[in-house]
Design a protein around this motif. Structure first.
Motif, PDB file in Angstrom:
ATOM      1  N   TYR A 173      32.153  18.944 -13.738  1.00 23.31           N
ATOM      2  CA  TYR A 173      31.575  17.489 -13.655  1.00 23.31           C
ATOM      3  C   TYR A 173      29.546  18.407 -14.042  1.00 23.31           C
ATOM      4  O   TYR A 173      28.984  17.018 -14.469  1.00 23.31           O
ATOM      5  N   SER A 174      29.433  19.585 -13.407  1.00 26.04           N
ATOM      6  CA  SER A 174      28.357  20.124 -13.909  1.00 26.04           C
ATOM      7  C   SER A 174      28.141  20.442 -14.847  1.00 26.04           C
ATOM      8  O   SER A 174      27.038  20.754 -15.724  1.00 26.04           O
ATOM      9  N   ALA A 177      27.431  17.922 -16.518  1.00 24.00           N
ATOM     10  CA  ALA A 177      26.144  17.999 -17.435  1.00 24.00           C
ATOM     11  C   ALA A 177      25.237  18.399 -17.819  1.00 24.00           C
ATOM     12  O   ALA A 177      24.224  18.338 -18.594  1.00 24.00           O
ATOM     13  N   GLY A 178      25.279  19.830 -18.067  1.00 30.96           N
ATOM     14  CA  GLY A 178      24.323  20.833 -18.639  1.00 30.96           C
ATOM     15  C   GLY A 178      24.693  20.106 -19.718  1.00 30.96           C
ATOM     16  O   GLY A 178      23.608  20.270 -20.731  1.00 30.96           O
ATOM     17  N   ASN A 226      25.143  13.297  -8.836  1.00 31.84           N
ATOM     18  CA  ASN A 226      25.072  14.379  -8.264  1.00 31.84           C
ATOM     19  C   ASN A 226      24.911  15.546  -9.233  1.00 31.84           C
ATOM     20  O   ASN A 226      25.489  17.091  -8.722  1.00 31.84           O
ATOM     21  N   HIS A 227      24.852  15.147 -10.468  1.00 30.18           N
ATOM     22  CA  HIS A 227      25.381  16.539 -11.607  1.00 30.18           C
ATOM     23  C   HIS A 227      23.943  16.089 -12.643  1.00 30.18           C
ATOM     24  O   HIS A 227      23.366  16.670 -13.038  1.00 30.18           O
ATOM     25  N   GLN A 231      20.305  16.823 -12.841  1.00 30.05           N
ATOM     26  CA  GLN A 231      19.934  18.375 -14.158  1.00 30.05           C
ATOM     27  C   GLN A 231      18.267  17.862 -14.856  1.00 30.05           C
ATOM     28  O   GLN A 231      18.035  18.907 -15.886  1.00 30.05           O
TER      29      GLN A 231
END
Length: 452
Positions: A173-174, A177-178, A226-227, A231
């Protein structure tokens, strides 16, 4: 003095023809008068504009198949507000969609490899055809807004290990997002600011033959809250986030996301392949601080030409705008004589582009969708404010806007089977009276003193 500009479509042989007031059909003395009343004191949403998508297929056809002179003329006709129809919203796939020559993302890896630091992220694919066309479009119309929507993350981030099917793995997920951050930053280097993104195109549909991914509302809420949004904040990115990006028939999806990730979501994106446009208003009424956008609708061979196909875009377009949408975006900017190119294994395509480009002959044809978009985009300009319009006859559909220069833009459509007399009233004054043929559309732009 009141200056009035008129464009009318009366059939396949008379599409978006500029007319004078004197050239409008005179009212029939034997028929009743239908009144359309405009009230500029009652206002609604501000428009971003109208447009379509430079898919990989569209960009390839326009950038590589057309001759330079053809391409220059087409781009002017599409985007120049004065010499063309002034399209002002472009929603592009982030990676391959169904309308691409092959499968690709911005971080493709050999099977079994991962790249959590996104060191191999690259938008090199887009630099060949898509980015040059976007840059030219913005040169012709600096008010253009760009949206990005992925059909699929890179396969290595998904449970299917492929751009087809599957879901986004929780541990990525993170990273994903990146991926959005890198996309926005890379486009900015090319002078292309991304106005908005959606986390997933058609998140409730997982096609078996082209890129796609299921992203349930709880997963989308988690990803955004949350991601993705954190970001964006970390990297000082002000790109808007629109949730859902799917059909009108599942309004509980955006309601769920707006409840669970309200502060992190800027609006809802809708498609027209199921349900009714009134759903936009239902969700807007529950979340009136969130924007409404219509981000995809395609015409195609499943709707017979001419009347049904053209009328569908006009009729539905008016209702989309009357239900708070700030944008009206169709699908492929261009397709070829076979309604492609499409990804390998796609099969028979029935979609229609804004223009058709024959790969064999290089012939360029403007389709019904171009002229339908023209009726809206030419007169309703970016930052126009929708104002109230009402008709004494429900079959005379209308939508009205006030542009930033003070001009008034009105689109009228006779959805009935008979010609009708129409009288246009504004602030108590009779502005125009004319006869509107069955399935005829008229766009009116008025500048000057129209007070009683």
């Amino acid at each position: 003095m009141l200056n009035i500009t008129i464009y009318q479509s009366n059939g396949e042989e008379e599409l978006f023809v500029k007319k004078t007031v004197q050239q409008l059909s005179s009212v029939s003395p034997k028929a009743k008068m239908n009144t359309v009343t405009i009230d500029e004191d009652q206002t609604y949403q501000e428009m971003d504009g109208f447009g379509a998508s430079f898919t990989d297929s569209s960009a390839f056809l326009i950038h590589q198949i057309l001759e330079p002179e053809q391409r220059a003329e087409l781009m002017t006709n599409l985007f120049d507000p004065k010499d063309g129809i002034g399209l002002s919203v472009l929603r592009n796939p982030m990676g391959a969609s169904d309308y691409a020559r092959d499968f690709y993302s911005y971080n493709d890896l050999p099977a079994g490899e991962t790249d959590v630091e996104l060191e191999r992220f690259s938008i090199a694919h887009d630099e060949e055809d898509i980015i040059p066309l976007l840059q030219e479009a913005i040169r012709l119309n600096p008010e253009i807004k760009l949206m990005g929507s992925p059909w699929s993350p890179p396969g290595w981030m998904k449970t299917s290990e492929s751009m087809i099917g599957g879901e986004l793995k929780q541990q990525y997920y993170s990273v994903y997002a990146g991926y959005f951050v890198r996309y926005i930053q890379a486009y900015a280097v090319s002078g292309l600011p991304i106005y908005a993104v959606t986390p997933q195109n058609e998140a409730l549909y997982s096609p078996g033959h082209y890129p796609g991914m299921i992203m349930l509302p709880e997963a989308q809420s988690e990803f955004i809250k949350n991601h993705l949004k954190p970001q964006f904040v970390k990297h000082n990115i002000d790109t808007k986030i629109f949730c859902y990006d799917h059909n009108w028939d599942e309004p509980d999806y955006p309601r769920t996301v707006l409840k669970q990730a309200n502060a992190e979501v800027d609006g809802v994106a809708w498609h027209w392949y199921g349900g009714m446009p009134s759903t936009q208003s239902e969700v807007f009424d529950a979340f009136p601080d969130k924007e409404v956008h219509f981000t995809e609708g395609s015409g195609g061979e499943w709707i017979p030409p001419f009347e049904q196909a053209f009328s569908n875009v006009i009729r539905t377009g008016i209702e989309i705008l009357r239900n708070y949408s700030k944008s009206l975006v169709l699908w492929n900017m261009a397709l070829d004589e076979k309604n492609g190119p499409t990804v390998p294994g796609f099969g028979n395509s029935t979609c229609r582009g804004i223009v058709t480009i024959n790969q064999q002959t290089k012939e360029l044809t403007y389709t019904l969708d171009y002229y339908a978009l023209a009726h809206f985009s030419k007169c309703i300009r970016p930052k126009a404010l929708r104002i109230a319009s009402s008709s004494s006859n429900d079959l005379i559909r209308s939508v009205a806007f006030k542009n930033t220069d003070g001009s008034m833009a009105i689109v009228l459509f006779n959805d009935g089977q008979e010609s009708e007399n129409v009288a246009l009233k504004l602030q108590g004054a009779d502005i125009l009276s004319f006869q509107l043929e069955s399935k005829s559309v008229i766009s009116i732009m008025m500048q000057g003193d129209y007070s009683a």
